[in-house]
Design an enzyme around this catalytic site. Sequence first.
Site, PDB file in Angstrom:
ATOM      1  N   ARG A   1       0.873  -1.180   0.000  1.00 40.66           N
ATOM      2  CA  ARG A   1       0.000   0.000   0.000  1.00 40.66           C
ATOM      3  C   ARG A   1       0.903   1.220   0.000  1.00 40.66           C
ATOM      4  O   ARG A   1       1.766   1.375   0.850  1.00 40.66           O
ATOM      5  CB  ARG A   1      -1.003  -0.011   1.158  1.00 40.66           C
ATOM      6  CG  ARG A   1      -0.451   0.177   2.527  1.00 40.66           C
ATOM      7  CD  ARG A   1      -1.545   0.424   3.570  1.00 40.66           C
ATOM      8  NE  ARG A   1      -1.180  -0.068   4.879  1.00 40.66           N
ATOM      9  CZ  ARG A   1      -0.295   0.501   5.681  1.00 40.66           C
ATOM     10  NH1 ARG A   1       0.324   1.610   5.317  1.00 40.66           N
ATOM     11  NH2 ARG A   1      -0.016  -0.034   6.851  1.00 40.66           N
TER      12      ARG A   1
ATOM     13  N   HIS B   1      -2.022   3.505   6.328  1.00 38.52           N
ATOM     14  CA  HIS B   1      -3.123   2.539   6.504  1.00 38.52           C
ATOM     15  C   HIS B   1      -4.473   3.198   6.200  1.00 38.52           C
ATOM     16  O   HIS B   1      -5.318   2.646   5.502  1.00 38.52           O
ATOM     17  CB  HIS B   1      -3.101   2.009   7.936  1.00 38.52           C
ATOM     18  CG  HIS B   1      -4.293   1.191   8.269  1.00 38.52           C
ATOM     19  ND1 HIS B   1      -4.481  -0.085   7.794  1.00 38.52           N
ATOM     20  CD2 HIS B   1      -5.409   1.491   8.990  1.00 38.52           C
ATOM     21  CE1 HIS B   1      -5.647  -0.546   8.227  1.00 38.52           C
ATOM     22  NE2 HIS B   1      -6.225   0.391   8.946  1.00 38.52           N
TER      23      HIS B   1
ATOM     24  N   TYR C   1       6.674   3.761  11.068  1.00 44.29           N
ATOM     25  CA  TYR C   1       6.993   2.326  11.141  1.00 44.29           C
ATOM     26  C   TYR C   1       7.521   1.725   9.844  1.00 44.29           C
ATOM     27  O   TYR C   1       7.823   0.541   9.795  1.00 44.29           O
ATOM     28  CB  TYR C   1       5.777   1.517  11.638  1.00 44.29           C
ATOM     29  CG  TYR C   1       4.530   1.666  10.787  1.00 44.29           C
ATOM     30  CD1 TYR C   1       4.357   0.911   9.629  1.00 44.29           C
ATOM     31  CD2 TYR C   1       3.536   2.574  11.134  1.00 44.29           C
ATOM     32  CE1 TYR C   1       3.215   1.046   8.848  1.00 44.29           C
ATOM     33  CE2 TYR C   1       2.385   2.726  10.361  1.00 44.29           C
ATOM     34  CZ  TYR C   1       2.234   1.961   9.216  1.00 44.29           C
ATOM     35  OH  TYR C   1       1.110   2.101   8.445  1.00 44.29           O
TER      36      TYR C   1
END
Length: 374
Positions: free
Chosen positions: A269, A273, A282
């Site tokens: 992706r 998110h 992260y």
Amino acid sequence: MIGNVRRFEPFGEAPIRVIDDDGRWVAPFACDIDVARQRAIYRDMLRARRFDERLSTLQRQGKVSFVASAAGHEATQIGAAHALDATRDWTFPYYRDLALALALGWPLAEALAQQTASRLDPARGRQMPAHPGSAALRIFTTASAIASHVPPAVGSAMAQKLAGRGDVTLCSFGDGATSEGDWHAALNLAGAQGAPAVFLCQNNGYAISVAFRHQSGSADVATKAHAYGMPGYRVDGMDPLAAYYVTRQAVERAREGLGPSLIEALVYRYGPHSNADDDGRYRPADEVAAWRRRDPIVRYRRYLEGRGLWDDDAEAALAAEIKAEIDDAVRANAGAGRAPLGWMFDDVFAALPPHLRRQRDELALTHDLERDGH
Ligand SMILES: Cc1ncc(C[n+]2csc(CCOP(=O)(O)OP(=O)(O)O)c2C)c(N)n1
């Protein structure tokens, strides 16, 4: 050697590819997809990407509250959609499956109405944004709880098996779903019963901030199919033709009564998110950049150009058509207004029970229940 044998072996070492990163055909069989479908796969990818971008813009303008971008997942979702028979099969999507739903025929204007909870939304504003679903297209409305749609998908497949018409259920999810008990119970049942199901895992390497290696002791998802008595395939998920051909094989197997399959598509992706996430905390920026260089739309365009099926004029015409479609949908949707608050009390009970009547009356003291909602 190019032949007509189009059989993929499960549990292979390398991910299955049909075209390489430069769009060159690398599969050991000849293409049998008609030209209209080859072009439609490209159109569906570009359309999904542009719509995705517009949703993010609308989100920043305060017109959409929540976006779960499918950018980077298009090849897998659209390749898989084209392998289904949209007139008879069932689909159980997850929240990132906007491109899948659009490719199955979910009208873009309806998708926008769902995202914004406008009066045009067939779900009447009662779903969370970014939760595709369509009764008309047999797309089960998306459930927010991860993997909770996998057991009902197996139920759907079992019903299809009992009906004996050769219909199939496709169930799609992220790698995070494979860390849930529901997922294992459902795959176990599907394997035991020979349910005509295709399980499509879009493995983008993360469940929000949790990397796959922290979710599972297995090297990959496809391996897990072994335990449930079904073939497992690892696929290059940035290759729409690999997604198409492997899903087609799994669908054919299910239709013939040979049971379920698990497909693990390796995707990425591009964005966070959701709009509520900061992915820079992260994952390294160079990882994102490396995957973006393998963009499925660029790669597939190269493939089409190499076959003489696409050029700059076709691209310009398609871009203009997509822009007009999105602009029209945005205009119509904005003009329609938001779903009224009063709608939340409709359609569940034939007669509203006393406790809900009380809540509706209380709300009516401070709000006009038939005016545009918020
Ligand atoms: C049962 C459950 N636990 C936690 C959550 C919160 N949650 C929402 S999305 C998500 C990540 C899922 O990741 P994945 O399945 O890999 O899909 P991706 O978003 O990467 O496409 C989590 C943990 C949830 N919705 N349901």
